[in-house]
Motif scaffolding. Structure first.
Motif, PDB file in Angstrom:
ATOM      1  N   ALA A  35     -12.727   0.585   2.924  1.00  0.00           N
ATOM      2  CA  ALA A  35     -13.958   0.609   3.716  1.00  0.00           C
ATOM      3  C   ALA A  35     -13.645   0.918   5.177  1.00  0.00           C
ATOM      4  N   SER A  36     -12.594   0.327   5.716  1.00  0.00           N
ATOM      5  CA  SER A  36     -12.223   0.566   7.106  1.00  0.00           C
ATOM      6  C   SER A  36     -11.782   1.996   7.354  1.00  0.00           C
ATOM      7  N   LEU A  37     -11.171   2.613   6.346  1.00  0.00           N
ATOM      8  CA  LEU A  37     -10.659   3.978   6.488  1.00  0.00           C
ATOM      9  C   LEU A  37     -11.633   5.043   5.986  1.00  0.00           C
ATOM     10  N   GLY A  38     -12.783   4.616   5.471  1.00  0.00           N
ATOM     11  CA  GLY A  38     -13.766   5.572   4.970  1.00  0.00           C
ATOM     12  C   GLY A  38     -13.376   6.217   3.652  1.00  0.00           C
ATOM     13  N   LEU A  77      -2.156  -4.040   6.944  1.00  0.00           N
ATOM     14  CA  LEU A  77      -2.006  -2.625   6.584  1.00  0.00           C
ATOM     15  C   LEU A  77      -2.585  -1.698   7.646  1.00  0.00           C
ATOM     16  N   LEU A  78      -3.704  -2.086   8.210  1.00  0.00           N
ATOM     17  CA  LEU A  78      -4.379  -1.238   9.191  1.00  0.00           C
ATOM     18  C   LEU A  78      -3.682  -1.224  10.549  1.00  0.00           C
ATOM     19  N   GLU A  79      -2.704  -2.099  10.753  1.00  0.00           N
ATOM     20  CA  GLU A  79      -1.924  -2.077  11.985  1.00  0.00           C
ATOM     21  C   GLU A  79      -0.976  -0.887  12.048  1.00  0.00           C
ATOM     22  N   PHE A  80      -0.638  -0.318  10.885  1.00  0.00           N
ATOM     23  CA  PHE A  80       0.263   0.825  10.872  1.00  0.00           C
ATOM     24  C   PHE A  80      -0.480   2.049  11.388  1.00  0.00           C
ATOM     25  N   PRO A  81       0.128   2.783  12.319  1.00  0.00           N
ATOM     26  CA  PRO A  81      -0.555   3.976  12.828  1.00  0.00           C
ATOM     27  C   PRO A  81      -0.617   5.055  11.755  1.00  0.00           C
TER      28      PRO A  81
END
Length: 89
Positions: A35-38, A77-81
């Motif tokens: 959801a955060s990444l679409g 997981l979302l902390e990784f660029p």
């Protein structure tokens, strides 16, 4: 759930309540991350629903603990660029 990352209990073997709880966390984390990444994921949860329901029936707070752990996993997981450039664009 690794000890050096989020330190969740990974001791449950396949078919146990601990395993079902971890699967629920993993699936929720996947949903939060997508959801955060679409990303629109392909959903195939039917094999796990029975064990999740057993966990949820046994403990009325399990969904809240699973959502909290899943949120922490998704945040990790979302902390990784995102990758920049490369052959896969």
């Amino acid at each position: 759930g690794h000890r050096g990352r989020l330190a969740r209990d990974q001791s449950g073997g396949f078919g146990t309540a601990l395993y079902a709880k971890e699967e629920l966390v993993a699936e929720m984390a996947s949903a939060f991350t997508c959801a955060s990444l679409g990303i629109v994921p392909t959903v195939r949860h039917s094999d796990y629903i029975g064990s999740w329901l057993a966990v949820l029936r046994e403990d009325e707070r399990a969904i809240f603990r699973a959502a909290s752990a899943a949120s922490k996993a998704a945040d990790y997981l979302l902390e990784f660029p995102p990758e920049q450039g490369g052959e896969h664009e």
